[in-house]
Write an enzyme that holds these catalytic residues in place. Structure first.
Site, PDB file in Angstrom:
ATOM      1  N   GLU A 172      41.232  46.924  36.658  1.00 38.54           N
ATOM      2  CA  GLU A 172      40.091  46.056  36.349  1.00 38.54           C
ATOM      3  C   GLU A 172      38.678  47.408  36.152  1.00 38.54           C
ATOM      4  O   GLU A 172      37.999  47.013  35.812  1.00 38.54           O
ATOM      5  CB  GLU A 172      39.607  45.286  37.038  1.00 38.54           C
ATOM      6  CG  GLU A 172      40.498  43.854  37.290  1.00 38.54           C
ATOM      7  CD  GLU A 172      39.348  43.138  37.675  1.00 38.54           C
ATOM      8  OE1 GLU A 172      38.633  43.298  38.475  1.00 38.54           O
ATOM      9  OE2 GLU A 172      40.088  41.558  37.882  1.00 38.54           O
ATOM     10  N   GLU A 209      46.199  37.978  37.099  1.00 37.56           N
ATOM     11  CA  GLU A 209      45.648  37.990  38.350  1.00 37.56           C
ATOM     12  C   GLU A 209      44.947  36.086  38.213  1.00 37.56           C
ATOM     13  O   GLU A 209      43.852  36.415  37.153  1.00 37.56           O
ATOM     14  CB  GLU A 209      44.532  38.799  38.766  1.00 37.56           C
ATOM     15  CG  GLU A 209      44.824  39.128  39.961  1.00 37.56           C
ATOM     16  CD  GLU A 209      43.724  40.640  40.230  1.00 37.56           C
ATOM     17  OE1 GLU A 209      42.511  39.914  40.548  1.00 37.56           O
ATOM     18  OE2 GLU A 209      43.629  41.678  39.979  1.00 37.56           O
TER      19      GLU A 209
HETATM   20  C1  GLA Z   1      39.425  40.954  40.718  1.00 39.27           C
HETATM   21  C2  GLA Z   1      39.956  42.381  41.563  1.00 39.27           C
HETATM   22  C3  GLA Z   1      40.511  41.695  42.989  1.00 39.27           C
HETATM   23  C4  GLA Z   1      40.177  40.977  43.478  1.00 39.27           C
HETATM   24  C5  GLA Z   1      39.872  39.700  42.507  1.00 39.27           C
HETATM   25  C6  GLA Z   1      39.019  38.854  43.693  1.00 39.27           C
HETATM   26  O1  GLA Z   1      40.062  40.347  40.489  1.00 39.27           O
HETATM   27  O2  GLA Z   1      41.014  42.537  40.630  1.00 39.27           O
HETATM   28  O3  GLA Z   1      41.196  43.130  43.022  1.00 39.27           O
HETATM   29  O4  GLA Z   1      38.766  41.403  44.045  1.00 39.27           O
HETATM   30  O5  GLA Z   1      38.624  40.415  41.684  1.00 39.27           O
HETATM   31  O6  GLA Z   1      39.442  38.156  45.053  1.00 39.27           O
END
Ligand code: GLA
Ligand code: CA
Length: 779
Positions: free
Chosen positions: A185, A262
């Site tokens: 990210e 995710e």
């Molecule tokens: C983002 C991150 C994960 C985690 C989620 C929230 O998507 O990539 O590592 O921190 O948020 O749980």
């Protein structure tokens, strides 16, 4: 200019396909990015991945958790690699026991599961410093997650080690790894394609050349760092409008397989904040929506587990550390049990199996025991058990004394002090107790921005000042991952407009490793009133999973048979610590507790069920004082207008740039005609439309905040998470307002509003006004 992205990506897909088939007689297994689908051995394949984290599960339980994921109907496991766990000290790599990632992958393979590896180097994951090692911060000017020479040199070394462990397990070489992620990210951190490119190259150099590489981001920012030759995936949570999430991606790359890398099943907990949950039916509906369109996904988390020891991270601003439990309200509970979400998800996935596939049986859960009250008869007061000290003229953070985790004690002598003298700490990370001649003067909590105590008058010079600082988790998100611990800059005495910086410190490092805490003189009797270590033994005839009840303790850490179990804090919401039975023994067991405050009662029971939702923090949950009402009658708005009804960011420009410190947004009506106003994120724009930094922001007022069903306080508009939001309660009518103190006077040119990510944007504001003022608003 013509967009070159598509053709280049097509060549990339072609290359992967050609390379793998060229080296490769037809028998060699492959995983490829095909046209609108993934291809497993040349056949269309939908990834149904369960994210689980090996250090959040005792290795003795890995197999049971893998089987649980399999029995949900998943075909893949998705996992991060946590750099700071494998390289606690520079160049001392450890991939053994609970850190043996290759073994974890092979176990997955044994159960017919594929693996997606996300080696970072940054992983977020509510993990200490987002997985980066603390010792990077010893370099004073380090720029993490950039092309900083030292940082990149260390990344290269680490990734090479990951390659040594896992490259041989790529599917083409007989293993089960089908994809590898590049960074994590990055769009939520910055815009820096050269950096992301360099990480991609390092991942390849480390040996991951035979499976597709991908990068994940949010739909709102994935283009900022998108590389032509990587697969792009997006992350979003339960409830999000799926069509909208993939809209831009589909336009730009109509031929790629879509994947939500995710899909957040639940959410994580912070100390002192309400326990988070997400609706199970909504989660299942989102997954169904994707499966019906052959969209691949990874469920984050399928099983969250436990953030043992000191590995929990923190968010900022406002600083707030993560609880030890990473239950996440996931389908498989912290202790590996089935939940309602588990069964409804299994039911859903049973309809999407491959023709020759059968849903596997749900493996049994581990036995659970109770432990009768353990009494702690022996204690080692912290101040009577100090280690050797170091001297330093200036105060410095813990890292510069070569300490990574735990507490640190700064000691010096005070001059003569007049009444009303204020002691100020810049900056305090994260929780401190100030003592003068051994007497507690005050406690300071970074979460509330506390950094001052009033000293008593001291008629003579020479009183002993002790500042005991506990480091909580290092921030794991955004630029504040540069989070040095202890006291970062200075300690001053302020009196009558004068500031005197205190010098000549004696420093005691109080690390939190088992060897250090075990090696104390446990000779004091019973409950102490000062910070102390406690030790007890207890006998078990049978072992089993159990939840240590910490309700009568203050704040600290627990170790059992040498395993660091995690943090406890009376404020909750977590009141018990998960204790896996595999770390207990028949016969005698040892338990050590460090309580930095003091216990009400120095006893612990083992319960059969966790307590994760008992908040005991006294601070108000909401930001409006009883009876308070914002008065905008005599105020002139900086801008007014109407928002369009659509997901995604909308920008509003003021007529002219305006100076001010207090920003108010007022919703006048809703698109859906309801009472509710909601904001997922809000950016205030400065000169040239650049977003102002959030550091130092504070919500001064919100007319209404929903905290009964969910956790929707106004601070959710700048927690930098697009899936969390402020919402008003449904029985309070418009208008609705939020007032933000920007912390300092700034030039403001407008703002950006992100509505909720769900379809039809529930709580979407229609007509609005915004105000900008130098002086505070009146109420
Ligand atoms: C983002 C991150 C994960 C985690 C989620 C929230 O998507 O990539 O590592 O921190 O948020 O749980
Ligand atoms: Ca948010």
């Amino acid at each position: 200019m013509k967009d070159l992205r598509m053709p280049l990506f097509a060549i990339f897909i072609f290359c992967i396909a050609v390379c793998s088939s060229a080296q490769n007689p037809s028998s060699k297994p492959t995983f490829e990015v095909g046209k609108k689908t993934f291809l497993l051995n040349g056949q269309p394949f939908v990834i149904k991945a369960a994210e689980i984290h090996y250090p959040r599960i005792p290795d003795a339980y890995w197999e049971q958790r893998i089987e649980m994921c399999k029995s949900l109907g998943m075909n893949t496991l998705c996992l991060y690699v946590f750099w700071n766990l494998h390289e606690e000290r520079p160049d001392e790599f450890d991939f053994s026991g609970n850190k043996d990632i290759a073994r974890f992958c092979r176990l997955a393979q044994k159960h017919g599961m594929y693996v997606i590896v996300r080696p970072g180097p940054y992983v977020c994951a509510e993990w200490e410093m987002g997985g980066l090692p603390w010792w990077l911060l010893k370099k004073k000017d380090i720029q993490l997650r950039t092309l900083d020479t030292y940082y990149m040199e260390r990344v290269r070394k680490f990734m090479k080690e990951v390659g040594k462990q896992l490259a041989a397990l790529q599917i083409t070489r007989g293993g089960n790894i089908i994809m590898v992620q590049v960074e994590n990210e990055y769009g939520s951190y910055g815009t820096n394609k050269p950096y992301v490119t360099a990480i991609r190259d390092i991942v390849r150099e480390s040996g991951f050349t035979e499976v597709p590489l991908f990068q994940c981001d949010w739909s709102s920012n994935f283009l900022n760092n998108a590389l032509d030759d990587l697969l792009w995936t997006v992350n979003f949570g339960t409830g999000a409008n799926i069509e909208d999430q993939f809209k831009k991606l589909k336009e730009l790359r109509p031929d790629i397989p879509l994947m939500c890398s995710e899909f957040w099943s639940g959410w994580f907990d912070h100390w002192g904040r309400k326990h988070e949950t997400r609706d199970g039916a909504t989660m299942v509906a989102g997954l169904k929506d994707m499966l019906d369109q052959n969209i691949s996904f990874s469920l984050y988390m399928a099983h969250g587990g436990t953030t043992f020891g000191h590995w929990g991270g923190a968010n900022n601003p406002a600083y707030s550390a993560m609880c030890s439990s990473y239950d996440y309200d996931a389908p498989i509970s912290e202790a590996g049990w089935t939940t309602e979400k588990f069964w409804s998800l299994r039911e859903l996935l049973s309809h999407y199996l491959a023709p020759d596939e059968k849903l596997s049986d749900v493996p049994p859960a581990y036995p659970v025991i109770e432990i009768p009250e353990i009494k702690f008869e022996k204690a080692a007061p912290l101040f009577d058990n100090l280690p050797a000290s170091k001297k330093s003229v200036d105060i410095q953070p813990m890292e510069l004394f070569d300490q990574g985790w735990g507490s640190i004690l700064y000691r010096t002598t005070l001059p003569k002090v007049k009444a009303e003298t204020i002691l100020t700490i810049t900056e305090l990370h994260d929780w401190a107790q100030v003592f003068v001649d051994g007497k507690l003067i005050g406690r300071l909590d970074r979460r509330h921005g506390e950094n001052k105590v009033v000293l008593p008058a001291l008629k003579t010079a020479g009183a002993r000042l002790d500042i005991l600082v506990e480091a909580m988790g290092r921030v794991n998100f955004d630029k504040s991952i540069h989070d040095r611990k202890g006291i970062t800059e200075k300690v001053e005495l302020l009196s009558g407009g004068n500031a005197v910086s205190l010098k000549n410190w004696t420093v005691f490092n109080l690390p939190d490793d088992y060897k250090f805490v075990q090696d104390k003189k446990y000779t004091a009797k019973g409950k102490q009133t000062m910070p102390a270590y406690y030790r007890a033994t207890f006998n078990l005839r049978e072992t089993g999973d159990v939840f240590l009840d910490m309700q009568t303790w203050g704040k600290g850490l627990v170790w059992v048979n040498g395993h660091a179990m995690g943090r406890f804090w009376e404020i909750g919401p977590q009141q018990t610590l998960y204790m896996p039975g595999c770390w207990l023994k028949k016969g005698e067991n040892e338990i050590i507790v460090l309580d930095l405050k003091r216990p009400q009662q120095a006893v612990i029971k083992g319960l059969k069920k966790p307590i994760l939702d008992m908040l005991r923090e006294k601070a108000p949950e909401t930001h409006r004082k009883e009876g308070q009402k914002l008065n905008l009658q005599n105020e002139t708005s900086a801008v007014q207008g109407s928002f369009a009804l659509q997901n995604g960011w909308q920008e509003v420009k003021f007529g002219k740039e305006t100076k001010g410190r207090y920003f108010c947004i007022e919703g006048l009506s809703a698109h859906d005609g309801s009472n509710v106003a909601a904001i997922a994120e809000l950016l205030v724009l400065g000169i040239n439309g650049q977003p102002l930094p959030h550091e130092g922001w504070k919500i001064l007022y919100a007319d209404s905040e929903e905290t009964r069903s969910g956790n929707h306080t106004a601070d959710k508009i700048y927690d930098l998470q697009e899936s969390t939001f402020w919402s008003t309660v449904d029985n309070t009518s418009y208008p609705h307002q939020i007032v933000i103190d920007l912390g300092k006077e700034s030039i403001v040119s407008g703002f950006r509003y992100l509505p909720r990510a769900e379809k039809e944007c529930p709580g979407m504001i229609k007509d609005y006004k915004a105000y900008m003022k130098t002086e505070a608003f009146s109420y």
